[in-house]
Design a protein around this motif. Structure first.
Motif, PDB file in Angstrom:
ATOM      1  N   LEU A   1       5.855  -7.194 -12.286  1.00 47.91           N
ATOM      2  CA  LEU A   1       6.807  -6.051 -12.911  1.00 47.91           C
ATOM      3  C   LEU A   1       5.868  -5.232 -13.915  1.00 47.91           C
TER       4      LEU A   1
ATOM      5  N   LYS B   1      -5.205 -19.060 -15.016  1.00 45.19           N
ATOM      6  CA  LYS B   1      -3.917 -19.164 -14.594  1.00 45.19           C
ATOM      7  C   LYS B   1      -3.958 -20.590 -13.578  1.00 45.19           C
TER       8      LYS B   1
ATOM      9  N   THR C   1       4.847  -4.575 -17.095  1.00 47.64           N
ATOM     10  CA  THR C   1       5.487  -4.746 -18.984  1.00 47.64           C
ATOM     11  C   THR C   1       4.222  -4.327 -19.525  1.00 47.64           C
TER      12      THR C   1
ATOM     13  N   SER D   1       2.747 -17.376 -13.962  1.00 47.08           N
ATOM     14  CA  SER D   1       1.473 -17.461 -13.477  1.00 47.08           C
ATOM     15  C   SER D   1       1.609 -16.226 -13.019  1.00 47.08           C
TER      16      SER D   1
ATOM     17  N   TYR E   1       8.535 -10.820 -19.934  1.00 45.69           N
ATOM     18  CA  TYR E   1       9.640 -11.878 -19.343  1.00 45.69           C
ATOM     19  C   TYR E   1       9.687 -13.013 -20.667  1.00 45.69           C
TER      20      TYR E   1
ATOM     21  N   SER F   1       8.828 -11.664 -27.075  1.00 47.93           N
ATOM     22  CA  SER F   1       9.829 -10.409 -28.154  1.00 47.93           C
ATOM     23  C   SER F   1       9.907  -9.428 -26.766  1.00 47.93           C
ATOM     24  N   THR F   2       9.032  -9.693 -25.219  1.00 46.64           N
ATOM     25  CA  THR F   2       9.161  -8.997 -24.303  1.00 46.64           C
ATOM     26  C   THR F   2       8.733  -9.482 -23.452  1.00 46.64           C
TER      27      THR F   2
ATOM     28  N   PHE G   1       4.646 -12.109 -31.796  1.00 46.83           N
ATOM     29  CA  PHE G   1       3.475 -11.012 -32.636  1.00 46.83           C
ATOM     30  C   PHE G   1       3.857 -10.205 -32.795  1.00 46.83           C
ATOM     31  N   GLU G   2       4.228  -9.597 -33.260  1.00 48.09           N
ATOM     32  CA  GLU G   2       4.929  -7.940 -33.348  1.00 48.09           C
ATOM     33  C   GLU G   2       4.622  -7.822 -34.991  1.00 48.09           C
TER      34      GLU G   2
ATOM     35  N   ASP H   1       1.221 -15.987 -35.162  1.00 55.18           N
ATOM     36  CA  ASP H   1       0.245 -15.826 -34.728  1.00 55.18           C
ATOM     37  C   ASP H   1       0.526 -17.392 -33.766  1.00 55.18           C
ATOM     38  N   ALA H   2       1.011 -17.749 -32.722  1.00 60.38           N
ATOM     39  CA  ALA H   2       1.238 -18.910 -31.655  1.00 60.38           C
ATOM     40  C   ALA H   2       0.713 -19.735 -31.904  1.00 60.38           C
TER      41      ALA H   2
HETATM   42  P1  NAD Z   1       4.468  -9.395 -22.418  1.00 60.74           P
HETATM   43  O1  NAD Z   1       3.098  -8.894 -23.148  1.00 60.74           O
HETATM   44  O2  NAD Z   1       5.302  -8.241 -22.118  1.00 60.74           O
HETATM   45  O3  NAD Z   1       4.463 -10.228 -23.535  1.00 60.74           O
HETATM   46  C1  NAD Z   1       4.312 -11.053 -23.917  1.00 60.74           C
HETATM   47  C2  NAD Z   1       4.646 -12.096 -25.711  1.00 60.74           C
HETATM   48  O4  NAD Z   1       3.574 -12.890 -25.813  1.00 60.74           O
HETATM   49  C3  NAD Z   1       4.739 -11.026 -26.617  1.00 60.74           C
HETATM   50  O5  NAD Z   1       6.050 -11.511 -26.940  1.00 60.74           O
HETATM   51  C4  NAD Z   1       4.182 -10.869 -27.301  1.00 60.74           C
HETATM   52  O6  NAD Z   1       5.142 -11.025 -28.481  1.00 60.74           O
HETATM   53  C5  NAD Z   1       3.568 -12.655 -27.917  1.00 60.74           C
HETATM   54  N1  NAD Z   1       2.123 -12.438 -27.994  1.00 60.74           N
HETATM   55  C6  NAD Z   1       0.762 -12.397 -27.775  1.00 60.74           C
HETATM   56  N2  NAD Z   1       0.676 -12.956 -28.605  1.00 60.74           N
HETATM   57  C7  NAD Z   1       0.682 -13.656 -29.475  1.00 60.74           C
HETATM   58  C8  NAD Z   1       0.323 -14.611 -30.287  1.00 60.74           C
HETATM   59  N3  NAD Z   1      -1.228 -14.176 -31.032  1.00 60.74           N
HETATM   60  N4  NAD Z   1       1.207 -15.188 -30.732  1.00 60.74           N
HETATM   61  C9  NAD Z   1       2.352 -15.209 -30.831  1.00 60.74           C
HETATM   62  N5  NAD Z   1       2.808 -14.014 -30.101  1.00 60.74           N
HETATM   63  C10 NAD Z   1       2.259 -13.741 -29.307  1.00 60.74           C
HETATM   64  O7  NAD Z   1       3.670  -9.653 -21.429  1.00 60.74           O
HETATM   65  P2  NAD Z   1       4.049 -10.652 -19.334  1.00 60.74           P
HETATM   66  O8  NAD Z   1       4.154  -9.855 -18.551  1.00 60.74           O
HETATM   67  O9  NAD Z   1       6.499 -10.823 -19.933  1.00 60.74           O
HETATM   68  O10 NAD Z   1       3.613 -11.736 -19.827  1.00 60.74           O
HETATM   69  C11 NAD Z   1       4.269 -13.376 -20.449  1.00 60.74           C
HETATM   70  C12 NAD Z   1       3.835 -14.244 -18.181  1.00 60.74           C
HETATM   71  O11 NAD Z   1       3.853 -13.932 -17.343  1.00 60.74           O
HETATM   72  C13 NAD Z   1       2.267 -14.007 -19.165  1.00 60.74           C
HETATM   73  O12 NAD Z   1       1.463 -15.744 -18.886  1.00 60.74           O
HETATM   74  C14 NAD Z   1       1.878 -13.601 -17.786  1.00 60.74           C
HETATM   75  O13 NAD Z   1       0.279 -13.600 -17.013  1.00 60.74           O
HETATM   76  C15 NAD Z   1       2.966 -13.974 -16.701  1.00 60.74           C
HETATM   77  N6  NAD Z   1       3.971 -12.885 -15.709  1.00 60.74           N
HETATM   78  C16 NAD Z   1       3.351 -11.733 -15.609  1.00 60.74           C
HETATM   79  C17 NAD Z   1       3.632 -11.060 -14.554  1.00 60.74           C
HETATM   80  C18 NAD Z   1       4.139  -9.194 -14.991  1.00 60.74           C
HETATM   81  O14 NAD Z   1       3.590  -8.610 -13.421  1.00 60.74           O
HETATM   82  N7  NAD Z   1       3.800  -8.467 -15.659  1.00 60.74           N
HETATM   83  C19 NAD Z   1       3.873 -11.543 -13.668  1.00 60.74           C
HETATM   84  C20 NAD Z   1       3.902 -12.687 -13.819  1.00 60.74           C
HETATM   85  C21 NAD Z   1       3.445 -13.725 -14.450  1.00 60.74           C
END
Ligand code: NAD
Length: 394
Positions: A271, A244, A273, A224, A53, A50-51, A74-75, A111-112
């Motif tokens: 990035l 990780k 997020t 990661s 990556y 949903s958000t 989870f929204e 909840d996934a």
């Molecule tokens: P984000 O917060 O934008 O997205 C998290 C997602 O997980 C959302 O869709 C949310 O609804 C879902 N979620 C959370 N808890 C949940 C649950 N219990 N059940 C179902 N869905 C659930 O996060 P992001 O920054 O896009 O991170 C995603 C991955 O990318 C992570 O593994 C993060 O470590 C990795 N990552 C992020 C970055 C960065 O800079 N943002 C960089 C490299 C890697």
């Protein structure tokens, strides 16, 4: 209702449905502008879709490869009295645009980590798609309940073995301060692995394999981050880094079971997020990084990163290019020597006074608001809008 941003620390408690839809449409347009990705997956499950990556990881296979997608997140749904979360509106918009273009899309909110969600999704795959070719694992969560024992685990962002002091950007006050974070306890280290490690990723893949919903030659990807030495103590060598590492070990175990090349970890760029804005020190690094990469013309957002991940690695004729630890590196442009040297040069001299000049904190703030659908061109924020937006597939 008229919806305005309400920022509390590193979270915005409101979000704008029309802004979220405009963001999704912008990402779709980017993917379309890059042309079709050949040999792409046709049936994809995205966990955390949903958000951030995960959202981009749903948009790229759908609009770049013509894939049918199932998304899990989870929204909070909006009501006629209160706006929902941005992820809800993003998912609604995703389905709307997918439907407009004749693509199958179903979404599940819940909840996934639980058994129930796994069963619901597996039943849906059986009924609608038969099997899937790809599973993307992009969950980021501060907590997880063990699906068997019900025990609650919490992840922390702390260094391991010693306390850590560094500059930190207070994003609320736009001030640079010093922050000291105490070392994590053994209990905290273990709990973070439980939440953000590979245990749940493996539970998904095992349950899907047992149910026969994974196609021959399926692939699964999790994300990661590594980043520069100045954040290692809090990230790579901290509690989240431990999780990780567990993710990478999980990928190896999956490859032993399903064959090499089945599971892979992609290291992505830092990035803005919802997840990354909660990490100490990282928002300052991101603000400096954005300035350097924008000046060099190499800046990317989640959609550019994931488009490149699919086009250059996951769907490449000769398969992905891997580093010496078997990972995909779409953080390659972030980690080039000249980019890192430029960030390291500014780091010691950034202050509250020169923040706006030497960093791209202005860009960071814009991106942050955009995550919640605010500050998006073409959206009339003074106009009344409907906060209740049902999921098209529901
Ligand atoms: P984000 O917060 O934008 O997205 C998290 C997602 O997980 C959302 O869709 C949310 O609804 C879902 N979620 C959370 N808890 C949940 C649950 N219990 N059940 C179902 N869905 C659930 O996060 P992001 O920054 O896009 O991170 C995603 C991955 O990318 C992570 O593994 C993060 O470590 C990795 N990552 C992020 C970055 C960065 O800079 N943002 C960089 C490299 C890697």
């Amino acid at each position: 209702m008229i919806i305005q941003p309400k920022i509390r620390g590193f979270i915005c408690t409101t979000s704008h449905p029309d802004g979220c839809e405009a963001n999704v449409r912008e990402q779709v347009a980017y993917v379309k502008s890059k042309g079709e990705i050949s040999d792409g997956p046709k049936r994809v499950l995205v966990l955390g879709s949903s958000t951030g990556y995960g959202l981009s990881s749903r948009i790229v296979p759908a609009f770049g490869c013509g894939a049918s997608t199932i998304g899990v997140f989870f929204e909070k749904e909006g009501t006629d009295r209160k706006p929902g979360t941005a992820g809800w509106y993003n998912a609604v918009a995703f389905e709307k645009v997918a439907n407009e273009q004749g693509l199958y899309a179903k979404s599940f909110n819940g909840d996934a980590f639980g058994h129930e969600m796994k069963k619901t999704v597996i039943d849906t795959i059986k009924e609608d798609l038969g099997q899937v070719d790809m599973v993307i694992y992009s969950l980021a969560s501060p907590r997880r309940n063990d699906p068997d024992t019900g025990e609650a685990y919490r992840s922390v962002l702390k260094p391991i073995g010693h306390s850590y002091t560094n500059k930190n950007l207070n994003t609320d006050k736009a001030e640079i301060e010093e922050i000291t974070i105490e070392a994590a306890s053994e209990e905290e280290i273990d709990q973070t692995v439980k939440v953000m490690g590979g245990e749940d990723w493996k539970l998904w893949i095992d349950a899907m394999a047992d149910a026969g919903v994974l196609a021959d030659g399926f692939e699964t990807v999790a994300y990661s981050y590594i980043g520069p030495e100045l954040t290692w103590a809090i990230y790579t060598e901290g509690t989240i880094g431990g999780a990780k590492l567990h993710l990478e070990e999980t990928a190896k175990a999956m490859n032993a079971r399903f064959g090499d090349g089945t599971a892979v970890v992609s290291v992505n760029k830092a990035l803005v997020t919802q997840a990354s804005s909660a990490i100490p020190v990282v928002p300052l690094y991101i603000s400096l990084l954005y300035k350097v990469m924008k000046e060099k013309g190499t800046h990317e957002g989640t959609i550019e990163q994931i488009q490149r991940l699919f086009a250059d690695h996951l769907c490449a004729e000769n398969g992905p290019t891997l580093d010496d630890k078997g990972r995909i590196r779409v953080d390659d442009w972030e980690m080039t020597e000249d980019v890192q040297a430029a960030v390291a040069e500014v780091w010691p001299r950034v202050t509250s006074e020169n923040l706006m000049d030497v960093s791209d904190f202005g860009g960071y703030q814009k991106e942050f608001l955009k995550l919640f659908g605010f500050g998006v061109d073409g959206v009339d924020y003074a106009a009344d809008t409907e906060a209740e937006r049902p999921m098209p597939s529901a």
